[in-house]
Write a protein that holds these residues in place. Sequence first.
Motif, short mmCIF file in Angstrom:
data_model
loop_
_atom_site.label_atom_id
_atom_site.label_comp_id
_atom_site.label_asym_id
_atom_site.label_seq_id
_atom_site.Cartn_x
_atom_site.Cartn_y
_atom_site.Cartn_z
N ASP A 19 -33.19 20.41 36.88
CA ASP A 19 -32.39 21.63 37.00
C ASP A 19 -30.95 21.42 36.53
O ASP A 19 -30.16 22.36 36.50
N GLN A 20 -30.62 20.16 36.16
CA GLN A 20 -29.28 19.85 35.63
C GLN A 20 -29.43 19.12 34.29
O GLN A 20 -29.17 17.92 34.18
N GLU A 22 -27.72 19.05 31.63
CA GLU A 22 -26.51 18.48 31.04
C GLU A 22 -26.20 17.08 31.58
O GLU A 22 -25.40 16.34 30.99
#
Length: 314
Positions: A19-20, A22
Motif C-alpha cells: 500500500d506504500q 513509493e
Amino acid sequence: MAGENLTIVVEFILLGFSDQPELQGLLFGIFLVIYLSILIGNGLIIVLTKVDPALQTPMYFFLGNFSFTEICYTSVTLPRMLINIWTKNRNISFVACAIQLGFLLILGTPECLLLGIMAYDRYLAICKPLHYPLIMTHKLCVQLLAGSWSIGIPVQIAQTYQIFSLPFYGSNKLNHVFCDPRPLLRVACKDTFVNELSIYAGALLFLMIPFLLILWSYIKITSIILKLPSTTGRYKAFSTCSSHVMVVGLFFGSMIVTYLQPKLSDSAKNEKIFSLFYTILTPMFNPLIYTLRNKDVITALKKLLCKCGGTKNS
C-alpha cells in the motif's frame, strides 16, 4: 454463492507494505542490510563460542545455539520478503505458504525455550554457584538443547496441518509480510474458533511457560543479588544478566502482543508491525546487545580480529 467465491485458493498474495509503493526501494535496502547484519552478527557469535576457550561454558553454549536459531528463523521469512519487494510479485503457493508457516512455528519454539533455559542457567550460576558445575554438565546442556528443538515439532506440525486443512475459497489476500496463523484464519471459509483456541493454547504453552520460568529465575536472582554486601559484586551480577533481559524483553514482548492480543479492528496492522520485532529486530539486536554489554565476548572478538590480522600480515 457467486461462482468466483467458490474458487479454491491455490496461492496466496502477501500484501506486506504494497500500500506504500513509493517506499518499496527503501524497504528493500533496509531489509537487505538488516538480513546481512543478522547473518554476520549471529554468525560471528557462533564462531566465537566455538573457537574461544574462555567461551566454552554453558551460557555461551546456549548463546551460540540461540544465534544459530535466530539465523534459521529469520531465513524463513526475510529472503522471501526481499524477493517479493524486488520482483513486485507477492504471490506464494499454497504449499510454500504451509511450509513457511510450519518452519516458522517449529523454529519459534526453540527460540522461546532457549531463552528460558538461559535464564535458568543464570539462576543456577548466581544462586547456586557451588552446585552449578555439577548440575549444568555438558550432557545436560546437550539434552536441554535437544529437548528445546524437538519438543514443539509434533505440536507445531499438527497446528500447521489443522490450519491448512481449512477450506479457502475466493479471497486469498493476506494482510501480512509472511504466512502467519491469524491472517490465514481471517480468509478461511469456516468457523475458526477451534483454530484460534489452538493458537492461544500454543502461545500459552510455548510463550508463557518459558516467560514465567524467566520471571521466576530473575526474581530469585534479584533477591540474591540485593543481599550481596559489595556494590561491585551487585553490579557485576546484574551486568551478566542485563543482556539476556533486554533480548527477552524485545522477543517476548512483541510475541505476546502479537499472539495473545484480542481481536481488534486494527489488529491486522498491529500484527504486521509487531511481527517485524520478533522476526527481524530481535535477531538483529541480539549480537549487538551481547557484544556491546559483554566483556568476555568483546575480548574474544578482539583476539579473533588480532588472529585474522596476524594471518593476513604473515
